[in-house]
Design a protein around this motif. Structure first.
Motif, PDB file in Angstrom:
ATOM      1  N   LEU A   1       0.813  -1.215   0.000  1.00  0.00           N
ATOM      2  CA  LEU A   1       0.000   0.000   0.000  1.00  0.00           C
ATOM      3  C   LEU A   1       0.847   1.266   0.000  1.00  0.00           C
ATOM      4  CD1 LEU A   1      -2.718  -1.050   2.614  1.00  0.00           C
ATOM      5  CD2 LEU A   1      -2.747  -1.337   0.120  1.00  0.00           C
TER       6      LEU A   1
ATOM      7  N   LYS B   1      -7.739  -2.545   1.379  1.00  0.00           N
ATOM      8  CA  LYS B   1      -7.019  -1.750   2.372  1.00  0.00           C
ATOM      9  C   LYS B   1      -6.042  -2.584   3.209  1.00  0.00           C
ATOM     10  CE  LYS B   1      -8.785   2.363   1.666  1.00  0.00           C
ATOM     11  NZ  LYS B   1      -7.960   3.525   1.276  1.00  0.00           N
TER      12      LYS B   1
ATOM     13  N   GLN C   1     -12.852   2.120  -2.383  1.00  0.00           N
ATOM     14  CA  GLN C   1     -11.863   1.830  -1.352  1.00  0.00           C
ATOM     15  C   GLN C   1     -10.651   1.077  -1.905  1.00  0.00           C
ATOM     16  OE1 GLN C   1     -12.297   2.997   1.854  1.00  0.00           O
ATOM     17  NE2 GLN C   1     -14.082   3.993   0.912  1.00  0.00           N
TER      18      GLN C   1
END
Length: 255
Positions: A191, A242, A224
């Protein structure tokens, strides 16, 4: 003279042979495209064209040879020898095709800082694969495994890889000794360089429908999601949640 009864019987035998050939080819295709080259690796890694070419030739030539050689007037022993030879040649050709595809199969999807890289069998050394722990070793009945890379233990290890890679050797992604499971903290590292999926869709609007379909399948909010490029034979991106877990793949240049 044209022997019509002979050709009718030969055509029936060739038809039966064709059905059997198609069934065997379908089973082989299931192993190749359902396991070794599961979507989207059939595009990311290639190998599909070679397999389809070998199988197509195999399926056509086997029944064709049966049509040419089959004759009810032949002694039973001679007929079975001819058909056995055809079957042997056909299975040998299919075996070669399967072996070729197996040798080139993708083994890992490796997370490298700001991208994923598809690593195929020819990219790595067999000895390095054997030294891996059991949970990271390639398995016959499993497709490519997603892994991350541990940092070098010291400057000496770092410099060795750097120098060899600069000279055309193997980089971290092709060195199984650096592989670690893609989970928890290792997955979250993806990420750090990931971008919102909306950025990709702005550049690749033709993938909007595919992204929406993927979101419906996952029961997730597409807003998201993030993405990282995938380095392979074609341009794709990996869609991330996420937690850094890959939710799917979309076609297009992610850089």
């Amino acid at each position: 003279m044209f022997d019509l009864p002979r050709y009718r019987v030969a055509a029936q035998a060739a038809g039966i042979h064709l059905v059997c050939s198609v069934l065997v080819a379908a089973a082989a295709a299931w192993i190749v495209f359902g396991v070794w080259y599961a979507y989207p690796y059939r595009e990311l890694s290639g190998g599909r064209e070679l397999f389809l070419l070998v199988v197509a030739v195999d399926v056509v030539c086997g029944p064709l040879l049966t049509f040419v050689l089959f004759s009810p007037k032949k002694p039973r022993k001679e007929l079975w020898m001819d058909l056995g030879l055809v079957a042997f040649i056909q299975l040998a050709a299919l075996g070669y095709g399967m072996w070729s595809v197996w040798q080139a199969r993708p083994l890992y999807l490796v997370h490298e800082v700001d991208r994923y890289k598809v690593i195929s069998a020819p990219d790595v050394e067999a000895e390095a694969l054997e030294a891996l722990p059991a949970n990271l070793k390639p398995k016959f009945w499993a497709g490519p495994q997603t892994v991350s890379i541990r940092p070098p233990k010291n400057a000496e290890e770092h410099n060795k890889v750097l120098i060899e890679a600069a000279a055309g050797g193997r980089d971290y992604g092709a060195r199984p000794e650096f592989y670690i499971p893609y989970e928890r903290a290792a997955a979250l590292k993806s990420l750090l360089h990931a971008k919102p999926l909306s950025v990709f869709l702005q550049k690749q609007p033709n993938q909007q429908e595919a992204a929406q379909k993927l979101a419906r399948e996952k029961g997730a909010d597409m807003a998201q999601w993030l993405y990282l490029p995938v380095v392979g034979r074609q341009d794709w991106v990996a869609v991330l949640d996420k937690q850094g877990q890959i939710q799917g793949f979309l076609r297009g240049d992610g850089f």
